[in-house]
Scaffold this active site. Structure first.
Site, PDB file in Angstrom:
ATOM      1  CG  HIS A 189      -1.650  -1.212   1.555  1.00  0.00           C
ATOM      2  ND1 HIS A 189      -1.950  -1.810   2.657  1.00  0.00           N
ATOM      3  CD2 HIS A 189      -2.380  -1.912   0.550  1.00  0.00           C
ATOM      4  CE1 HIS A 189      -2.879  -2.747   2.629  1.00  0.00           C
ATOM      5  NE2 HIS A 189      -3.008  -2.862   1.292  1.00  0.00           N
ATOM      6  CE1 TYR A 249       0.585  -0.480   9.131  1.00  0.00           C
ATOM      7  CE2 TYR A 249      -1.348  -0.653  10.572  1.00  0.00           C
ATOM      8  CZ  TYR A 249      -0.458  -1.286   9.662  1.00  0.00           C
ATOM      9  OH  TYR A 249      -0.841  -2.359   9.096  1.00  0.00           O
TER      10      TYR A 249
END
Length: 189
Positions: free
Chosen positions: A65, A134
């Protein structure tokens, strides 16, 4: 905590120093002062605005991604278990454009990565479960999502385990060639 440059331009590996005793352990996973000093940008750490976490079963692959537009900077760490984490530099003009690098992130050494804007990111869970955290520097905008297939031959990423599951979105991801031809040429035009 120390911070080291990786093989990929501008990607940093943050290496905490866990303290172990009879109770278990304690570690500082982030230090804004050390981070800002290493980047040479006072207040850079304050730009992180969103924290997210995923949990994956062994063999699951999430990725590859990235974000178009301004991209996003992120800090990535594995809070539980272990993952095989992979980055691909997608910044035209970068000295490491198109190169990949893999890292082991786990809950033993607590290493984590600073990933600047302009990278594809993905990982495979190596343990029964793996939690990946994240911290990103701007709100997620789904309109800027880009993806390249985890098994794209041009990238040649070697995943350590057989694939057990992947999302429909990741299974339908485009190729590296498509990213180069359509996405990046479209950005320049």
């Amino acid at each position: 905590m120390r911070i080291e440059q990786t093989e990929l331009a501008d990607v940093l590996e943050l290496i905490p120093r866990p303290f172990h005793d009879d109770r278990g352990l304690f570690t500082r996973t982030f230090d804004a002062e050390i981070f800002d000093e290493r980047l040479g940008v006072p207040g850079a750490s304050a730009s992180f605005v969103q924290d997210s976490q995923s949990r994956s079963a062994r063999g699951v692959i999430r990725g590859m991604h990235g974000r178009s537009g301004r991209g996003e900077a992120k800090l990535v760490r594995c809070a539980n278990g272990a993952v095989h984490d992979v980055l691909v530099d997608i910044r035209p003009g970068s000295p490491t454009f198109g190169r990949t690098q893999a890292f082991r992130l786990d809950d033993i050494e607590f290493r984590h990565l600073y990933v600047p804007p302009g990278f594809l990111h993905g990982f495979q869970a190596l343990t029964a479960t793996a939690d990946v955290c994240y911290r990103i520097d701007r709100p997620h905008d789904p309109a800027e999502d880009i993806a390249v297939a985890h098994d794209d031959a041009d990238l040649g990423i070697e995943w350590p385990l057989p694939l057990t599951a992947i999302s429909p979105r990741d299974a339908a991801a485009g190729s590296w060639e498509h990213l180069l031809r359509i996405v990046w040429q479209g950005r320049r035009g």
